[in-house]
Design an enzyme around this catalytic site. Structure first.
Site, PDB file in Angstrom:
ATOM      1  CB  SER B 284      -1.207 -47.497 -36.475  1.00  0.00           C
ATOM      2  OG  SER B 284      -2.338 -48.087 -35.893  1.00  0.00           O
ATOM      3  NE  ARG B 330      -0.058 -53.155 -28.793  1.00  0.00           N
ATOM      4  CZ  ARG B 330      -0.228 -51.957 -28.265  1.00  0.00           C
ATOM      5  NH1 ARG B 330       0.431 -51.617 -27.173  1.00  0.00           N
ATOM      6  NH2 ARG B 330      -1.047 -51.091 -28.820  1.00  0.00           N
ATOM      7  CG  HIS B 401       4.865 -48.793 -27.435  1.00  0.00           C
ATOM      8  ND1 HIS B 401       4.979 -47.665 -28.202  1.00  0.00           N
ATOM      9  CD2 HIS B 401       3.563 -48.892 -27.106  1.00  0.00           C
ATOM     10  CE1 HIS B 401       3.781 -47.116 -28.325  1.00  0.00           C
ATOM     11  NE2 HIS B 401       2.919 -47.827 -27.658  1.00  0.00           N
ATOM     12  NE  ARG B 435       0.204 -48.506 -22.450  1.00  0.00           N
ATOM     13  CZ  ARG B 435      -0.188 -48.165 -23.678  1.00  0.00           C
ATOM     14  NH1 ARG B 435      -1.467 -48.071 -23.982  1.00  0.00           N
ATOM     15  NH2 ARG B 435       0.711 -47.932 -24.618  1.00  0.00           N
TER      16      ARG B 435
HETATM   17  C1  LIG Z   1       4.579 -43.625 -30.137  1.00  0.00           C
HETATM   18  C2  LIG Z   1       3.640 -43.837 -28.987  1.00  0.00           C
HETATM   19  C3  LIG Z   1       2.290 -43.948 -29.218  1.00  0.00           C
HETATM   20  C4  LIG Z   1       1.403 -44.141 -28.168  1.00  0.00           C
HETATM   21  N1  LIG Z   1       0.082 -44.244 -28.435  1.00  0.00           N
HETATM   22  C5  LIG Z   1      -0.793 -44.410 -27.421  1.00  0.00           C
HETATM   23  C6  LIG Z   1      -2.191 -44.472 -27.675  1.00  0.00           C
HETATM   24  O1  LIG Z   1      -2.638 -44.403 -28.819  1.00  0.00           O
HETATM   25  N2  LIG Z   1      -3.024 -44.615 -26.630  1.00  0.00           N
HETATM   26  C7  LIG Z   1      -2.568 -44.695 -25.348  1.00  0.00           C
HETATM   27  O2  LIG Z   1      -3.382 -44.798 -24.440  1.00  0.00           O
HETATM   28  N3  LIG Z   1      -1.253 -44.618 -25.072  1.00  0.00           N
HETATM   29  C8  LIG Z   1      -0.353 -44.488 -26.070  1.00  0.00           C
HETATM   30  N4  LIG Z   1       0.992 -44.420 -25.788  1.00  0.00           N
HETATM   31  C9  LIG Z   1       1.439 -44.363 -24.385  1.00  0.00           C
HETATM   32  C10 LIG Z   1       1.212 -42.968 -23.789  1.00  0.00           C
HETATM   33  O3  LIG Z   1       1.452 -41.990 -24.756  1.00  0.00           O
HETATM   34  C11 LIG Z   1       2.104 -42.654 -22.579  1.00  0.00           C
HETATM   35  O4  LIG Z   1       2.122 -43.732 -21.723  1.00  0.00           O
HETATM   36  C12 LIG Z   1       1.566 -41.448 -21.801  1.00  0.00           C
HETATM   37  O5  LIG Z   1       1.367 -40.376 -22.655  1.00  0.00           O
HETATM   38  C13 LIG Z   1       2.487 -41.049 -20.662  1.00  0.00           C
HETATM   39  O6  LIG Z   1       2.014 -39.848 -20.082  1.00  0.00           O
HETATM   40  P1  LIG Z   1       2.669 -39.245 -18.772  1.00  0.00           P
HETATM   41  O7  LIG Z   1       1.953 -37.984 -18.487  1.00  0.00           O
HETATM   42  O8  LIG Z   1       2.700 -40.278 -17.709  1.00  0.00           O
HETATM   43  O9  LIG Z   1       4.196 -38.979 -19.137  1.00  0.00           O
HETATM   44  P2  LIG Z   1       4.893 -38.092 -20.302  1.00  0.00           P
HETATM   45  O10 LIG Z   1       3.962 -37.606 -21.307  1.00  0.00           O
HETATM   46  O11 LIG Z   1       6.073 -38.886 -20.717  1.00  0.00           O
HETATM   47  O12 LIG Z   1       5.383 -36.814 -19.535  1.00  0.00           O
HETATM   48  C14 LIG Z   1       6.502 -36.813 -18.695  1.00  0.00           C
HETATM   49  C15 LIG Z   1       6.699 -35.411 -18.172  1.00  0.00           C
HETATM   50  O13 LIG Z   1       7.679 -35.442 -17.164  1.00  0.00           O
HETATM   51  C16 LIG Z   1       8.671 -34.493 -17.400  1.00  0.00           C
HETATM   52  N5  LIG Z   1       9.904 -35.025 -16.842  1.00  0.00           N
HETATM   53  C17 LIG Z   1      10.432 -36.271 -16.978  1.00  0.00           C
HETATM   54  N6  LIG Z   1      11.544 -36.378 -16.247  1.00  0.00           N
HETATM   55  C18 LIG Z   1      11.720 -35.210 -15.628  1.00  0.00           C
HETATM   56  C19 LIG Z   1      12.693 -34.703 -14.724  1.00  0.00           C
HETATM   57  N7  LIG Z   1      13.698 -35.453 -14.284  1.00  0.00           N
HETATM   58  N8  LIG Z   1      12.571 -33.420 -14.311  1.00  0.00           N
HETATM   59  C20 LIG Z   1      11.552 -32.637 -14.722  1.00  0.00           C
HETATM   60  N9  LIG Z   1      10.602 -33.076 -15.547  1.00  0.00           N
HETATM   61  C21 LIG Z   1      10.688 -34.333 -15.999  1.00  0.00           C
HETATM   62  C22 LIG Z   1       8.678 -34.266 -18.876  1.00  0.00           C
HETATM   63  O14 LIG Z   1       9.173 -32.989 -19.161  1.00  0.00           O
HETATM   64  C23 LIG Z   1       7.191 -34.399 -19.199  1.00  0.00           C
HETATM   65  O15 LIG Z   1       6.557 -33.182 -18.968  1.00  0.00           O
HETATM   66  C24 LIG Z   1       1.891 -44.241 -26.845  1.00  0.00           C
HETATM   67  C25 LIG Z   1       3.247 -44.133 -26.607  1.00  0.00           C
HETATM   68  C26 LIG Z   1       4.133 -43.968 -27.660  1.00  0.00           C
HETATM   69  C27 LIG Z   1       5.589 -43.949 -27.380  1.00  0.00           C
END
Ligand SMILES: Cc1cc2nc3c(=O)[nH]c(=O)nc-3n(C[C@H](O)[C@H](O)[C@H](O)COP(=O)(O)OP(=O)(O)OC[C@H]3O[C@@H](n4cnc5c(N)ncnc54)[C@H](O)[C@@H]3O)c2cc1C
Ligand code: FES
Lengths: 254, 637
Positions: B284, B330, B401, B435
């Site tokens: 963190s 950052r 990240h 971001r």
């Molecule tokens: C370690 C870490 C810590 C973080 N901490 C924070 C935080 O504290 N606060 C904050 O706001 N953000 C944080 N972030 C960023 C945030 O977590 C992500 O940007 C966010 O969760 C993305 O959500 P999403 O629903 O867009 O995608 P994801 O959660 O990545 O979901 C993607 C989905 O798509 C599916 N998928 C992908 N490709 C395919 C495919 N070809 N076919 C079928 N399914 C597919 C996967 O199965 C999954 O269900 C953090 C990121 C990381 C890496």
């Protein structure tokens, strides 16, 4: 500081659900002790691939101990011997040069083997579908602070809510029961005022679904708590039992 | 071509209300006649699928993991922002809006960001009602903390597992809709193509990852919520399966890809420790509040840290930025750590790390205080590295990240292909060139719970209904193309593994398209990527067969897409001859090494259109207008 060790793996290989599996002996020479267990498997898989063999199939995604996707029984212990640690967070410095390591999938009636170490845990989703939610539609909520929740209750709910749904509790249980998993979800909601209106129905529906999915009965072995990588407490099972009996006897929901 | 973001007219505060009123509605009794495909069930897709089910649509939801509960969103630690102003410290919708536009270095669309800030409060209300155990104060009300340098406390959190709790909340709502028969869940499916019929997105092609079967699915609209593409760098803080495949294949079908070069590199991650390394773990950002960053003054100093006396250490952030010190943003912290290591002053066995030292903080506040603040982080660090940060300084290094770029969408979150919607990290919309912490969770849930469910209704109600049969020529063609690629990958039987190629691609991207970029390096990288891609298609080996659970084949398809997409990132980075947010071109910097924008020429979204194999993509610009937050130079002096 990093060291290199030589290991012998006895890995469960099984082509698919229908075919019979067997242990295969694979040598894993020159493994850095700074590797994680899954990185060690990656290295072994790279070698298998280059030798024209099929790599070991295993589930994983976050490799941070939070998604619950990884897991295997290592020397008889789900996620290995280190307490409170998922397989992806287990590092090779906990092994010694010359060790033989047995690696097998999580075994349970309700978890069918898909391939090698990969199992089907969709029964957990079915249990959640039966009642592991609060019935609220997006858009209908009141202000978040309208209903205070005592801090200690919120903390206890959070302790239970940390479950990552990996299935180690089931793999650890001599009866392959899913009580720790079910109780964690039931407890989280039972402890919060938002979850009370449906508490009775939830406890009954989730326990019934657990039975339907072919999980065994809990006989208080407590192996689940010992192996849980998130150290979910079996006091949650006691709470589930209370909720269940209260619901069975005292409520209109049957 | 100039792109139209379809931003509604009127004052910014009224745009969303007005737009919601003007959107056509689908009659409640008719909703069940519409099928909607949602690909991805992380925070964005999970919340969208659940909400669409609640509204009465028929939803088919897809993910590649064994359960929606495993999506990468689960790993988010820090928290989620909202403009509740519960702490009474001066926050407001306007301030959250302002901070987000400025933090994004003026490369986001104002109207989208304002809507995000407006909706942020509803998200918290809904999540609490779902039973998410957020942290609370003694009085039982919700606790907030300040995060990522924000001057107000607007971050809601559930210990260090906010993403987990939000995702499990969303997953439980989704499971409730599955039980109600409104959502059908298709886990262990990978989307490999979007099917376009009469110019509209009307279906997808997926591979069943257990049986290997290709499956066709038709619907009235398709939503992509497939997350970010940070894994193009091979090593990142993303989950292993995160990929660009769904977004990239939509791009190949005509969807525009916006700002692909905008990536975020986080300064405090556990460093790389060997060539076998598979991912990087975030520590963190809060650690920089008490830890002091340093390297030895002498290059190649092999002494253990305790034996290096005070006057032979270089606390380079404190030296170069006396007022912000270790708390510089950052991107600045990341770039400086890289500079030190490039100069040979890196520490640890790989020399790609800097120290983050808590000795002074422990001396000042006592071990107990530090333990209360960071105990769980120290424990995680020790689990991974085997070293105790209470007695020996932590080693950290920046890591990829988050990706701000993504498929281009208009104000309705619809791409330029009618009927194809893109939400969450997969789109480009709200974060500009950088971001802010705790705002990705907010955006994913805003899109899924509160924006898409309205705007998709507008599309469905305003478009003549077409029920494409999965036997139509478009589906046939799509399946043939996907099948051909699968066959090709399995038939090469070369000498190098998929991971081997991926790792090499990652090194190229990290070196030339990472924390700081220059034109010569970018040009060089382009050639390297082209060569690597050519070698991949001749020399990769993918074991096993197609009608099987074959993880090597899954990865091969993803890496094939990364190898093409990487070049698009380079093209985008070369096109944008300025620095902004996470995109730092060394030729454009202020005397304080801050990113120097060129608003005259680059105050736009760069959206790329695929023109065919071997052809240069075509650039379309969406001009960005700042009427409410005025363009200024970020400064951290
Ligand atoms: C370690 C870490 C810590 C973080 N901490 C924070 C935080 O504290 N606060 C904050 O706001 N953000 C944080 N972030 C960023 C945030 O977590 C992500 O940007 C966010 O969760 C993305 O959500 P999403 O629903 O867009 O995608 P994801 O959660 O990545 O979901 C993607 C989905 O798509 C599916 N998928 C992908 N490709 C395919 C495919 N070809 N076919 C079928 N399914 C597919 C996967 O199965 C999954 O269900 C953090 C990121 C990381 C890496
Ligand atoms: S891979 Fe996610 S918990 Fe191990």
């Amino acid at each position: 500081m990093s060291k290199h060790i030589n290991l012998t793996l006895k890995v469960w290989r099984q082509k698919n659900q229908k075919e019979k599996g067997h242990f295969e002996t694979i040598s894993a020479p020159d493994i850095s002790t700074e590797m994680s267990f899954l990185e060690m498997l990656d290295v072994v898989n790279e070698k298998l691939t280059l030798a024209g063999k099929e790599p070991i199939a295993f589930d994983h995604d976050c490799r941070e101990g939070i998604c619950g996707m990884c897991g295997a029984v290592v020397n008889g212990r789900p996620h290995g011997a280190l307490k409170g640690t998922t397989l992806c967070q287990l590092h090779m410095r906990h092994f010694n040069d010359g060790d033989t390591i047995a690696i097998e999938p999580f075994r349970a009636m309700a978890f069918k083997i898909i391939k090698d170490l990969t199992v089907d845990r969709s029964a957990f989703d079915k249990i959640i579908q039966a009642g592991g939610y609060i019935s609220v539609n997006a858009g209908g909520a009141q202000d978040a602070n309208a209903l205070p929740v005592p801090q200690d209750k919120a903390e206890l709910a959070m302790d239970a809510a940390q479950c990552i749904g990996c299935g180690a509790c089931v793999a650890a249980c001599p009866n392959a029961a899913a009580m720790l998993f079910v109780s964690a979800k039931v407890s989280q909601f039972a402890l919060l005022p938002q979850g009370r209106p449906e508490a009775a129905r939830r406890a009954i529906a989730m326990v019934r679904e657990m039975d339907r999915q072919g999980f065994g009965n809990c006989t208080n072995e407590a192996e689940c708590e010992a192996e849980c990588p998130k150290q979910i407490s079996i006091t949650n099972i006691a709470r589930l039992n209370r909720e269940f009996f209260k619901a069975s006897f005292g409520s209109a929901v049957k | 071509m100039l792109l139209d973001g379809k931003v509604p007219s009127g004052p910014i505060k009224e745009k969303w209300d007005k737009h919601r009123f003007e959107l056509k509605l689908v009659n409640p009794a008719n909703k069940r006649k519409f099928d909607i495909i949602v690909v991805g069930t992380g925070l964005a897709g999970g919340s969208a699928a659940a909400t669409l089910g609640e509204l009465g649509y028929n939803v088919k939801a897809f993910c590649f993991q064994d359960s929606p509960r495993r999506a990468h969103s689960i790993a988010a630690q820090g928290g989620i922002n909202a403009a509740k102003n519960y702490p009474n410290d001066g926050d407001s919708i306007w301030r959250l809006f302002y901070d987000t536009v400025k933090g994004g270095d003026f490369r986001a669309r104002e109207a989208n960001v304002y809507r995000l800030a407006q909706i942020s409060n509803h998200i918290i209300d809904h999540c609490v009602a779902q039973g998410i155990p957020f942290a609370r104060d003694y009085g039982g009300l919700l606790a907030n903390r300040s995060f990522g340098g924000a001057q107000v406390s607007r971050t809601f959190y559930a210990r260090g597992q906010t993403g987990q709790q939000l995702l499990l909340g969303c997953y439980s709502s989704l499971m409730r809709q599955v039980a109600a028969g409104k959502v059908t869940m298709y886990p262990r499916r990978e989307m490999l193509d979007v099917v376009i019929v009469n110019g509209h997105a009307k279906g997808i092609l997926v591979r069943n990852l257990i049986t290997g079967q290709l499956e066709r699915h038709a619907a009235d609209a398709v939503v992509l919520a497939t997350g970010g593409y940070g894994n193009v760098f091979f090593l990142s803080t993303n989950a292993m399966g995160s990929n660009v495949t769904a977004a990239y294949r939509a791009y190949l079908k005509g969807a525009f890809f916006a700002n692909p070069c905008f990536t975020q590199i986080h300064p405090t991650c556990i460093p790389v420790h060997g060539t076998y390394q598979s991912k990087l773990t975030l520590m963190s950002e809060s650690l920089r509040n008490d830890g002091r960053v340093w390297v030895p003054q002498k290059a190649d100093d092999k002494r253990p840290p305790q034996q290096i006396p005070e006057n032979e250490r270089d606390y380079f952030l404190e030296r170069k930025y006396p007022s912000f010190g270790n708390l510089v943003p950052r991107d600045v912290a990341s770039r400086n750590a890289k500079q030190q290591c490039d100069a040979g002053k890196g520490v640890g066995s790989t020399k790609l790390a800097v120290y983050l030292d808590f000795a002074d903080a422990i001396k000042r506040d006592g071990r107990a205080v530090i333990e209360r603040k960071y105990g769980n982080l120290f424990e995680m660090y020790e689990k991974i590295t085997g070293e105790d940060p209470y007695t020996t300084p932590m080693m950290i290094y920046p890591a990829v990240h988050y990706t701000m770029g993504g498929l281009w969408v208009d104000y309705n979150l619809m791409s330029n292909i009618p009927g194809l919607f893109v939400i969450g990290e997969a789109n480009f919309s709200d974060h500009g060139a950088n971001r802010l912490g705790a705002s990705a969770l907010m955006q994913g849930l805003a899109d899924g719970y509160f924006v898409l469910p309205y705007t998709i209704g507008g599309y469905l109600a305003g478009t003549p209904k077409l029920n494409p049969a999965t036997s139509s020529p478009e589906f046939e063609a799509s399946e043939r193309a996907v099948q051909a690629q699968v066959n090709k990958l399995l038939s090469i039987k070369g000498q190098r593994t998929v991971d081997d190629f991926h790792r090499q691609l990652g090194l190229i991207m990290w070196e030339y398209c990472g924390m700081s970029r220059n034109n010569a390096g970018l040009e060089k990288a382009k050639g390297l990527i082209q060569n690597l891609r050519a070698e991949f298609w001749q020399n990769v080996t993918v074991p096993g067969n197609e009608k099987d659970f074959n993880q090597s084949l899954e990865r091969a398809g993803r890496v094939a897409d990364f190898l093409e997409f990487a070049e698009l990132m380079i093209i985008d980075a070369l096109e944008r001859q300025e620095s902004c947010g996470g995109h730092f071109n060394e030729a454009y910097q202020t005397p304080e090494n801050e990113a120097l924008r060129n608003d005259e020429k680059y105050c736009h979204v760069a959206a790329w259109e695929y023109k065919g194999t071997g052809k240069a993509p075509e650039l379309h610009k969406e001009p960005l207008v700042f009427e409410n937050v005025h363009l200024t130079q970020r400064s951290y002096k």
